[in-house]
Structures are given as C-alpha cells and as structure tokens.
Design an enzyme around this catalytic site. Structure first.
Site, PDB file in Angstrom:
ATOM      1  N   SER A 110      30.353  -9.369  -4.250  1.00 14.54           N
ATOM      2  CA  SER A 110      31.591  -8.645  -4.431  1.00 14.54           C
ATOM      3  C   SER A 110      31.360  -7.144  -4.200  1.00 14.54           C
ATOM      4  O   SER A 110      30.880  -6.756  -3.140  1.00 14.54           O
ATOM      5  CB  SER A 110      32.170  -8.942  -5.816  1.00 14.54           C
ATOM      6  OG  SER A 110      33.512  -8.554  -5.905  1.00 14.54           O
ATOM      7  N   GLU A 115      39.824 -16.662  -0.556  1.00 12.29           N
ATOM      8  CA  GLU A 115      39.631 -15.338  -1.149  1.00 12.29           C
ATOM      9  C   GLU A 115      40.490 -14.272  -0.471  1.00 12.29           C
ATOM     10  O   GLU A 115      40.596 -14.242   0.761  1.00 12.29           O
ATOM     11  CB  GLU A 115      38.164 -14.918  -1.042  1.00 12.29           C
ATOM     12  CG  GLU A 115      37.202 -15.743  -1.856  1.00 12.29           C
ATOM     13  CD  GLU A 115      35.843 -15.085  -1.967  1.00 12.29           C
ATOM     14  OE1 GLU A 115      35.807 -13.893  -2.321  1.00 12.29           O
ATOM     15  OE2 GLU A 115      34.837 -15.749  -1.699  1.00 12.29           O
ATOM     16  N   HIS A 125      35.847 -16.920  -5.973  1.00 13.28           N
ATOM     17  CA  HIS A 125      35.127 -15.708  -5.594  1.00 13.28           C
ATOM     18  C   HIS A 125      33.740 -15.706  -6.243  1.00 13.28           C
ATOM     19  O   HIS A 125      33.590 -15.971  -7.439  1.00 13.28           O
ATOM     20  CB  HIS A 125      35.950 -14.503  -6.068  1.00 13.28           C
ATOM     21  CG  HIS A 125      35.358 -13.166  -5.786  1.00 13.28           C
ATOM     22  ND1 HIS A 125      35.172 -12.673  -4.518  1.00 13.28           N
ATOM     23  CD2 HIS A 125      34.921 -12.192  -6.634  1.00 13.28           C
ATOM     24  CE1 HIS A 125      34.666 -11.463  -4.585  1.00 13.28           C
ATOM     25  NE2 HIS A 125      34.494 -11.142  -5.861  1.00 13.28           N
TER      26      HIS A 125
END
Length: 321
Positions: free
Chosen positions: A154, A248, A278
C-alpha cells in the site's frame, strides 16, 4: 475465491470501508483502532525478533526478524527492507508482523521492518528520508546491495518504489529488486480504478484516496515523482514484482507502474488476483490466497538475490490469478 477471502471482504466492507467514507480523517482513531485490533503472531521457531525503537537506533528504527543461528550484523542470505502500509499516517511494524514473518520464513531472508516517521506530524519527505537512510545503513553495515530486496505494501509499496527511484537518482548502488503488494503510487488519485472500482473494493471508497494523500504531502505537489512514483522515470531500476487485487481502487496504481517499467526496459512481473482484499498477504495464515502470494513473493526474493536468470514470462507479463 476462498470462503476465507469472502469472509475477510465481508468484514472489511462492514467494519473498515465505512471509516473511509467519513468526511474527515481521524488520525488518532485510525491509530487506536489499528493498535487495538492488531494480531501478533508468534516468532517462528529458529528465528529471533529484535525490536529497535530507541532514538539511538535511527536510522534502523523498527524490527529485525532473522534466523537465530546467524550473526546479528552480517548474513549470507537475502535481506529484505520492508516498508509497512497505512496511508503514511497509521500502522507500524507490529501491525504487519504476519506478512513479514511469512515472507521471511519462506524466503529464508532476514527482514528489517522499518518504523518510519508518520504524517501528519512528519510529512513528505520524512518517510522517504527514513527509508533511504535505512538502506544506506544496511550497506554501511556490510550487507551487499545485490542481496537486498526493498518491499512494501500500500503506502509502503509506493514508498519502496520511491526509495528505488531516489537511490537511483542519488547514484547509490541499487538493491536486487523491489517487491510491491497493492502499492499506492499515485497520490494525485488519477487512476481509472479509483472510479470504476469504487463500490467493488471492500476496504476503500475511491473518494477517500485524495484526502488521505494530503495528510502526507502537505504543500508538496501530488505528482512529485518521489511521492508518487507512477510519475517517475523508472529506467535503470532492478526487477520488480507487483501484486494487486482486481477489485481494488488502487489497481491502476500498479497497472500503470507496470506499463511504465516495461517501457523503460525494467523487468516487471505484475499479477492481478481475483476477489481478494487490499494487501491480502497480511491475512496470512488465515487466507489460502495470502499463503500462495507469499510463496510466490519469496520465490522472487530468492531468485533476484541469487543472480538467477529471469522467469520465462516476458517482462511485460500481467497475469490473472
């Protein structure tokens, strides 16, 4: 799609995604909820965890997971410098131990999980400065660049890629590769999937991405290549391995990096996994998809640090899993 992944997506859609739909980001609440819910796995047998959180530990502030039989300063095997996710404003090495432990044991790699400074107290380029300083300390401590992989998920995945770009720009010796899980690479939030996957993503709403970026950026333009490496020239970077889920909102943050890397002549493997949340590897060992993703990631770490030939897939490969 496994029932475990379906359950994780159901939970996130009801417990996490509503937080991203609120009009204001509550940094303290995000940090408190993460700390409250964190599940910390046991240190694997034959491994040791060293926590380095004093001011004197900077720039290696964070956690080492390493084989107990190895020297604490030098190893013959791979080393991973890991950058945790959390939007640059929450999470920590502790919240990401499941992923880090799973990667380390599979790759037989020592992993340093970096406790970089968080926004909004420390805005860009604080996290990048911490990551580049940590990498340089590893080199100064005698770890060969070609035995290191910089990894992250991320925001940490975007940070890992930005670190590679910043190191190249500074003329530093580059590591063996970059491993990116659902990376956030476009803080300007211009990817089509921000819109097309809004409502499909069980964790994030698309409109939440831009405001989260401002916490880290401050007055820095969102297209700065060291903050949003999707806008960077990627030439000369080491091999990259990326994974993202097909639902996502950040899917295009990976897809465009893969396209840009290919155009720059960088070896890049990019896998799109169906119906997973995610950064699903963080849900190991509960999700079978997480375990398979970590198996594949560890194989990449072992390959690039051993100097083995690239996989038989073309560098432009994008596969559906």
């Amino acid at each position: 799609m496994s029932w475990q992944s379906a359950l994780a997506c159901w939970y996130l859609r009801r417990q996490f995604r509503p937080e991203t739909q609120k009009p204001r980001i509550n940094v303290e609440r995000a940090r408190a909820l993460t700390a409250k819910r964190v599940w910390s796995p046991r240190v694997p047998g034959g491994w040791r965890l060293r926590e380095l959180y004093s001011a004197n530990d900077t720039p290696l502030r964070g956690e080492w997971l390493e084989p107990a039989s190895e020297s604490s300063s030098l190893r013959d095997g791979p080393t991973v410098l890991y950058c945790h996710g959390g939007g640059y404003y929450f999470c920590s090495p502790q919240t990401h131990r499941a992923l880090v432990f799973g990667l380390a044991t599979r790759a037989d790699a020592a992993v340093f999980s970096l406790g970089y400074r968080l926004a909004p107290e420390h805005r860009f380029p604080a996290a990048l400065d911490d990551a580049t300083a940590a990498y340089r300390r590893l080199i100064a401590d005698g770890i060969a660049p070609k035995s290191i992989v910089i990894a992250g998920d991320s925001a940490g995945g975007g940070l890992a890629l930005a670190t590679l770009v910043a190191l190249r720009d500074a003329g530093d010796p580059l590591p063996a590769g970059g491993l990116l899980f659902s990376p956030w690479t476009d803080l300007a939030a211009t990817g089509d999937s921000i819109r097309t996957n809004d409502g499909r993503d069980p964790m994030f709403s698309g409109p939440a991405i831009g405001p989260a970026a401002k916490l880290y950026l401050g007055d820095t333009p969102a297209t700065h290549p060291h903050a949003s490496p999707v806008y960077a020239d990627l030439h000369g970077l080491p091999p990259l391995f990326m994974m993202a889920g097909d639902t996502e909102v950040l899917l295009d943050d990976s897809r465009r990096v893969a396209d840009n890397a290919r155009a720059a002549g960088v070896e890049c493997e990019f896998e799109v996994w169906k119906n997973v949340p995610h950064v699903w590897p963080i849900f190991t060992p509960f999700l079978p998809e997480a375990k398979r993703a970590l198996d594949r990631s560890a194989a990449f770490v072992r390959r690039v640090t051993s100097g083995a030939a690239p996989s038989t897939q073309p560098s432009s490969a994008m596969s559906m899993v």
